[in-house]
Design an enzyme around this catalytic site. Structure first.
Site, PDB file in Angstrom:
ATOM      1  N   SER A   1       0.815  -1.217   0.000  1.00 39.65           N
ATOM      2  CA  SER A   1       0.000   0.000   0.000  1.00 39.65           C
ATOM      3  C   SER A   1       0.846   1.263   0.000  1.00 39.65           C
ATOM      4  CB  SER A   1      -0.873   0.078   1.256  1.00 39.65           C
ATOM      5  OG  SER A   1      -1.553  -1.114   1.465  1.00 39.65           O
TER       6      SER A   1
ATOM      7  N   ALA B   1       2.732  -2.423   4.075  1.00 39.62           N
ATOM      8  CA  ALA B   1       2.487  -1.475   5.163  1.00 39.62           C
ATOM      9  C   ALA B   1       2.057  -2.314   6.354  1.00 39.62           C
ATOM     10  CB  ALA B   1       1.387  -0.511   4.769  1.00 39.62           C
TER      11      ALA B   1
ATOM     12  N   HIS C   1      -5.265  -9.851  -1.697  1.00 43.57           N
ATOM     13  CA  HIS C   1      -5.397 -10.149  -0.268  1.00 43.57           C
ATOM     14  C   HIS C   1      -6.522 -11.149  -0.056  1.00 43.57           C
ATOM     15  CE1 HIS C   1      -3.878  -6.015  -0.722  1.00 43.57           C
ATOM     16  NE2 HIS C   1      -3.153  -6.253   0.350  1.00 43.57           N
TER      17      HIS C   1
ATOM     18  N   HIS D   1      -4.500   0.372  -3.872  1.00 43.40           N
ATOM     19  CA  HIS D   1      -3.759  -0.790  -4.356  1.00 43.40           C
ATOM     20  C   HIS D   1      -3.988  -0.850  -5.856  1.00 43.40           C
ATOM     21  CE1 HIS D   1      -3.074  -2.791  -0.427  1.00 43.40           C
ATOM     22  NE2 HIS D   1      -4.170  -2.162  -0.096  1.00 43.40           N
TER      23      HIS D   1
ATOM     24  N   HIS E   1      -7.125   3.703   7.056  1.00 49.25           N
ATOM     25  CA  HIS E   1      -6.355   3.452   5.837  1.00 49.25           C
ATOM     26  C   HIS E   1      -5.705   4.757   5.342  1.00 49.25           C
ATOM     27  CE1 HIS E   1      -5.086   1.227   2.343  1.00 49.25           C
ATOM     28  NE2 HIS E   1      -5.798   1.959   1.510  1.00 49.25           N
TER      29      HIS E   1
ATOM     30  N   TYR F   1      -8.600 -10.991   2.309  1.00 52.99           N
ATOM     31  CA  TYR F   1      -9.837 -10.296   2.712  1.00 52.99           C
ATOM     32  C   TYR F   1     -10.654  -9.837   1.509  1.00 52.99           C
ATOM     33  CZ  TYR F   1      -7.071  -5.989   2.072  1.00 52.99           C
ATOM     34  OH  TYR F   1      -6.277  -5.007   1.562  1.00 52.99           O
ATOM     35  N   GLU F   2     -10.052  -9.862   0.328  1.00 49.40           N
ATOM     36  CA  GLU F   2     -10.824  -9.534  -0.878  1.00 49.40           C
ATOM     37  C   GLU F   2     -11.685 -10.729  -1.311  1.00 49.40           C
ATOM     38  OE1 GLU F   2      -8.500  -7.036  -3.889  1.00 49.40           O
ATOM     39  OE2 GLU F   2      -6.913  -7.867  -2.643  1.00 49.40           O
TER      40      GLU F   2
ATOM     41  N   ASN G   1       1.668   2.908  10.982  1.00 49.35           N
ATOM     42  CA  ASN G   1       0.904   3.384  12.145  1.00 49.35           C
ATOM     43  C   ASN G   1       1.280   2.507  13.324  1.00 49.35           C
ATOM     44  OD1 ASN G   1      -0.775   1.367  10.361  1.00 49.35           O
ATOM     45  ND2 ASN G   1      -1.464   1.045  12.460  1.00 49.35           N
TER      46      ASN G   1
ATOM     47  N   MET H   1      -1.874  -7.529   6.745  1.00 50.57           N
ATOM     48  CA  MET H   1      -2.889  -8.414   6.145  1.00 50.57           C
ATOM     49  C   MET H   1      -2.430  -9.021   4.824  1.00 50.57           C
ATOM     50  SD  MET H   1      -6.119  -5.863   6.700  1.00 50.57           S
ATOM     51  CE  MET H   1      -6.281  -4.867   8.188  1.00 50.57           C
ATOM     52  N   SER H   2      -1.124  -9.159   4.671  1.00 47.75           N
ATOM     53  CA  SER H   2      -0.632  -9.687   3.386  1.00 47.75           C
ATOM     54  C   SER H   2       0.602 -10.538   3.623  1.00 47.75           C
ATOM     55  CB  SER H   2      -0.292  -8.519   2.450  1.00 47.75           C
ATOM     56  OG  SER H   2       0.812  -7.790   2.949  1.00 47.75           O
TER      57      SER H   2
END
Ligand code: HPA
Length: 274
Positions: free
Chosen positions: A32, A115, A85, A63, A249, A87-88, A237, A213-214
């Site tokens: 990201s 990230a 990902h 993305h 995000h 989550y997609e 973050n 998450m990746s």
């Protein structure tokens, strides 16, 4: 079961080969907000994911979805601007499908970037972290199902998932550029929710320094395929519950923007030596 088989890998690679005569040696996956590296490629040809047979299509804002072939400081590379990902809604084997295709194209080493939220409280947003190891907290594995011995062994060794040689190289280059490079364990979760503060405390107890998450499914497949892997997280973050503020995000994208020069300088110097 899944559409990941040798025929689909070869078809995707064949399509990509027809777009450019460069034979990539290094693969890059940009996380990201880190896609700017693509602008610094020489002799680049861009291919939309949607045009590549069997490729999934990335759906998240920030993305992008293009594959680039070209050179960086003379090194032939294939670069993913935007990744897939779980989550997609993609299965883990599909999120890592491009890694299989990279291997088929001739890639020998892979640089993954992402990230991530900082769990280690000595980290600060904007830090870069060399991934020393990972925790696969997704409950999934891209290698589940019958194993095709042409792609790799049934039980791959993960004791040095992130290459010692490449980590040493990254550290030396960071020192030469006076860039502070943290090092730590990346915990890969499914998302798409950010974690709860309790989950972050759990992950810290388990030995994680950063969370995202990746990456984990890509690295598992890369190791299965015998690729040497280097991973760099941009701490975008502090993870949930560390600071008294919600996560967004937008913050992730803003921090990526701020570290751009430092990130590019480091990665551009590493690639020719991978
Ligand atoms: N958690 C999970 N994924 C992330 C984060 C986070 O705090 N920051 C960037 N990606």
């Amino acid at each position: 079961m899944s559409s990941v088989n040798q025929a689909s890998i070869k078809e995707a690679a064949e399509y990509i080969r027809r777009q450019h005569d460069v034979k990539p040696e290094v693969g890059l996956i940009l996380g990201s907000g880190l896609g700017v590296l693509a602008d610094l490629m020489e002799n680049a040809v861009s291919i939309n994911y949607q045009d590549i047979p069997h490729f999934p299509v990335s759906t998240v804002e920030g993305h992008e979805g293009e594959l680039l072939l070209g050179t960086i400081h003379g090194r032939s590379v294939v670069l993913m601007k935007g990744r897939f990902h779980m989550y997609e809604g993609y299965g883990p084997e599909l999120t890592a499908f491009p890694v299989r295709v990279m291997k088929e194209l001739g890639v020998q080493s892979l640089l993954v970037t992402n990230a991530a939220g900082g769990i280690n409280t000595s980290f600060e947003p904007g830090d870069l972290m060399l991934i020393s190891d990972h925790l696969n907290m997704t409950g999934k594995n891209p290698l589940i199902g019958p194993n095709d011995p042409a792609l790799g062994v049934r039980f791959p060794d993960m004791s040095e998932a992130y290459s010692r040689r490449l980590r040493q190289l990254a550290k030396e280059i960071a020192v030469s550029q006076s860039v502070v490079l943290r090092e730590g364990v990346y915990a890969g979760l499914l998302g798409p929710t950010y974690e709860t503060p309790a989950e972050i405390r759990m992950l810290r107890t388990l030995g994680a320094d950063a969370v995202g998450m990746s990456t984990v499914s890509e690295v598992i497949v890369a190791r299965h395929a015998g690729l040497e892997v280097l991973g760099i997280s941009c701490i975008s973050n502090m993870a949930a519950g560390i600071l008294d503020q919600p996560l967004s995000h937008d913050e992730v994208m803003e921090t990526a923007e701020k570290v751009r020069e430092k990130f590019l300088g480091l990665v551009m110097a590493i690639i020719p030596k991978m």
